[in-house]
Design a protein around this motif. Structure first.
Motif, short mmCIF file in Angstrom:
data_model
loop_
_atom_site.label_atom_id
_atom_site.label_comp_id
_atom_site.label_asym_id
_atom_site.label_seq_id
_atom_site.Cartn_x
_atom_site.Cartn_y
_atom_site.Cartn_z
N ILE A 253 0.79 -1.32 -0.05
CA ILE A 253 0.01 0.07 -0.06
C ILE A 253 0.79 1.27 0.08
N PHE A 254 2.14 1.19 0.47
CA PHE A 254 3.05 2.05 0.03
C PHE A 254 3.28 2.85 -1.30
N SER A 255 2.92 1.76 -2.24
CA SER A 255 3.08 2.21 -3.76
C SER A 255 1.74 2.72 -4.19
N ILE A 256 0.61 2.99 -3.33
CA ILE A 256 -0.69 3.49 -3.67
C ILE A 256 -0.92 4.55 -3.09
N SER A 257 -1.09 5.63 -3.89
CA SER A 257 -1.09 7.28 -3.56
C SER A 257 -2.25 7.61 -2.27
N LYS B 154 -17.91 11.52 10.14
CA LYS B 154 -16.96 12.06 10.91
C LYS B 154 -17.30 11.86 12.60
N GLY B 155 -16.39 11.40 13.26
CA GLY B 155 -16.52 11.12 14.75
C GLY B 155 -17.16 9.69 14.65
N ARG B 156 -17.67 9.07 13.72
CA ARG B 156 -18.05 7.54 13.95
C ARG B 156 -17.47 6.56 13.37
N PHE B 157 -16.66 6.69 11.96
CA PHE B 157 -16.05 5.87 11.04
C PHE B 157 -14.38 6.39 11.47
N THR B 158 -13.80 5.31 11.54
CA THR B 158 -12.22 5.55 11.46
C THR B 158 -11.32 4.65 10.49
N ILE B 159 -10.61 5.09 9.49
CA ILE B 159 -9.96 4.41 8.52
C ILE B 159 -8.51 4.34 8.83
N SER B 160 -7.92 3.32 8.68
CA SER B 160 -6.68 2.83 9.31
C SER B 160 -6.04 1.73 8.60
N ARG B 161 -4.63 1.49 8.64
CA ARG B 161 -4.07 0.65 7.63
C ARG B 161 -2.84 -0.35 8.54
N ASP B 162 -2.66 -1.32 7.71
CA ASP B 162 -1.72 -2.38 8.67
C ASP B 162 -1.07 -2.56 7.25
#
Length: 115
Positions: free
Chosen positions: A28-32, A64-72
């Motif tokens: 995912i580092f190759s994906i903007s 906003k305030g309900r959803f959170t995007i994150s990554r591994d």
């Protein structure tokens, strides 16, 4: 090319939570930008949340305030944690990857919020 596989959708009661996962076929580092969009019946596809290579996030006002995007980054996976779900959140959720000027999409996963 980027293949995206989503999982984690389902039926949940109002006020409940779900976590969506999106596994990418390359680092995912190759994906903007990676993100989540959704499309409810009869409506246009809309942005839910995005995360950039640098980790900057952006959210639709409605989540906003309900959803959170994150990554591994070790698993090349992006997540969408959805809390305090409402019936209006019912939609097919799509994972998106923007790379080299091209948008790639997953197959979508259904989220239904209903009592």
């Amino acid at each position: 090319q980027v293949q995206l596989v989503e999982s984690g959708g389902g039926l949940v009661q109002p006020g409940g939570s779900l976590r969506l996962s999106c596994a990418a076929s390359r680092s995912i580092f190759s994906i903007s930008i990676m993100g989540w969009y959704r499309q409810a019946p009869g409506k246009r596809r809309e942005l839910v949340a995005t995360i950039t290579t640098g980790g900057n996030t952006n959210y639709a006002d409605s989540v906003k305030g309900r959803f959170t995007i994150s990554r591994d980054t070790d698993k090349n996976t992006v997540y969408l944690q959805m809390d305090s779900l409402k019936p209006d959140d019912t939609a097919v959720y799509y994972c998106n990857a923007y790379r080299t000027g091209i948008n790639f999409w997953g197959q979508g996963t259904q989220v239904t919020v209903s009592s």
